[in-house]
Design an enzyme around this catalytic site. Structure first.
Site, PDB file in Angstrom:
ATOM      1  N   TYR A   1      52.894  44.982  33.519  1.00 54.52           N
ATOM      2  CA  TYR A   1      54.107  44.293  33.088  1.00 54.52           C
ATOM      3  C   TYR A   1      54.781  45.027  31.922  1.00 54.52           C
ATOM      4  CZ  TYR A   1      57.298  40.500  31.963  1.00 54.52           C
ATOM      5  OH  TYR A   1      58.419  39.769  31.736  1.00 54.52           O
ATOM      6  N   GLU A   2      53.996  45.655  31.082  1.00 57.15           N
ATOM      7  CA  GLU A   2      54.511  46.351  29.899  1.00 57.15           C
ATOM      8  C   GLU A   2      55.057  47.744  30.199  1.00 57.15           C
ATOM      9  OE1 GLU A   2      52.349  42.949  28.961  1.00 57.15           O
ATOM     10  OE2 GLU A   2      51.427  44.705  29.925  1.00 57.15           O
TER      11      GLU A   2
ATOM     12  N   CYS B   1      48.439  49.150  38.420  1.00 60.63           N
ATOM     13  CA  CYS B   1      47.828  48.585  39.618  1.00 60.63           C
ATOM     14  C   CYS B   1      47.767  47.074  39.452  1.00 60.63           C
ATOM     15  CB  CYS B   1      46.431  49.158  39.827  1.00 60.63           C
ATOM     16  SG  CYS B   1      45.568  48.459  41.255  1.00 60.63           S
TER      17      CYS B   1
ATOM     18  N   GLU C   1      43.792  35.912  43.965  1.00 63.67           N
ATOM     19  CA  GLU C   1      43.879  34.555  44.507  1.00 63.67           C
ATOM     20  C   GLU C   1      45.164  33.835  44.113  1.00 63.67           C
ATOM     21  OE1 GLU C   1      40.318  32.664  43.144  1.00 63.67           O
ATOM     22  OE2 GLU C   1      39.045  33.872  44.428  1.00 63.67           O
ATOM     23  N   THR C   2      45.969  34.413  43.238  1.00 61.37           N
ATOM     24  CA  THR C   2      47.197  33.752  42.795  1.00 61.37           C
ATOM     25  C   THR C   2      48.399  34.626  43.145  1.00 61.37           C
ATOM     26  OG1 THR C   2      47.225  34.795  40.609  1.00 61.37           O
ATOM     27  CG2 THR C   2      45.937  32.760  40.847  1.00 61.37           C
TER      28      THR C   2
ATOM     29  N   HIS D   1      50.405  35.902  40.947  1.00 60.17           N
ATOM     30  CA  HIS D   1      50.802  36.667  39.760  1.00 60.17           C
ATOM     31  C   HIS D   1      51.347  38.029  40.134  1.00 60.17           C
ATOM     32  CE1 HIS D   1      46.960  38.688  40.388  1.00 60.17           C
ATOM     33  NE2 HIS D   1      47.364  39.606  39.541  1.00 60.17           N
TER      34      HIS D   1
ATOM     35  N   PHE E   1      58.085  54.804  39.857  1.00 58.65           N
ATOM     36  CA  PHE E   1      57.218  53.659  40.125  1.00 58.65           C
ATOM     37  C   PHE E   1      55.916  54.158  40.749  1.00 58.65           C
ATOM     38  CE2 PHE E   1      55.800  50.043  42.730  1.00 58.65           C
ATOM     39  CZ  PHE E   1      55.942  48.981  41.861  1.00 58.65           C
TER      40      PHE E   1
ATOM     41  N   ARG F   1      43.686  54.435  47.450  1.00 56.50           N
ATOM     42  CA  ARG F   1      44.963  55.070  47.091  1.00 56.50           C
ATOM     43  C   ARG F   1      44.928  55.714  45.704  1.00 56.50           C
ATOM     44  NH1 ARG F   1      45.034  51.327  50.619  1.00 56.50           N
ATOM     45  NH2 ARG F   1      46.590  51.264  52.278  1.00 56.50           N
TER      46      ARG F   1
END
Length: 159
Positions: free
Chosen positions: A66-67, A89, A94-95, A97, A122, A136
């Site tokens: 995110y940063e 990465c 399970e969420t 996010h 990216f 990967r």
């Protein structure tokens, strides 16, 4: 084509620009470091293999993917930096996010690239599982870091 059908470390290299005097910043998310470190090393190795000088390649850490956008903005605004490569990465888990983080990072990096008129690449893996990430990050599907570095070089050729 998905990376399940392509090796990320195999790419076309015709007509690459001279990058011997170009400065690169590789931003590396600390989260999932077992994945991001090999990705970053792949990017570094590829830049050096295609003519970058070791002194012109900086590796900078940020806490997580995110940063990466804010880190990219800090370095992209520096005139001496030719390109920024963002390495991260975000694994599905399970969420949801990953949906929010990946969308924010992709948009943020695009915005920084356009704002400063320079390549901001990216190099973030968005796999469903940890094994897919390993595949990967130097595994059976090559290294996304290699691909991110060659993308930076090719985009510099457009300028």
């Amino acid at each position: 084509m998905s990376s399940a059908h392509k090796n990320l470390s195999i790419f076309k290299t015709e007509n690459l620009p001279d990058i011997s005097d170009k400065k690169f910043v590789i931003l590396v998310a600390e989260w999932n470091e077992d994945i991001t470190e090999p990705l970053a090393q792949g990017a570094i190795d590829t830049l050096l293999a295609y003519g970058a000088k070791e002194a012109n390649v900086s590796k900078i850490y940020v806490p997580g993917s995110y940063e990466l956008s804010f880190g990219a903005q800090i370095y992209a605004q520096k005139e001496e930096v030719a390109a920024v490569i963002a390495i991260g990465c975000v694994i599905q888990g399970e969420t949801k996010h990953n949906d929010y983080i990946n969308h924010a990072v992709a948009g943020g990096l695009t915005d920084v690239s356009l704002k400063y008129n320079k390549p901001v690449i990216f190099g973030v893996l968005t796999p469903n599982t940890h094994q897919q990430a390993l595949d990967r990050a130097g595994g059976i599907h090559g290294n996304k870091g290699d691909e991110a570095a060659i993308t930076a070089i090719k985009m510099l050729g457009l300028k």
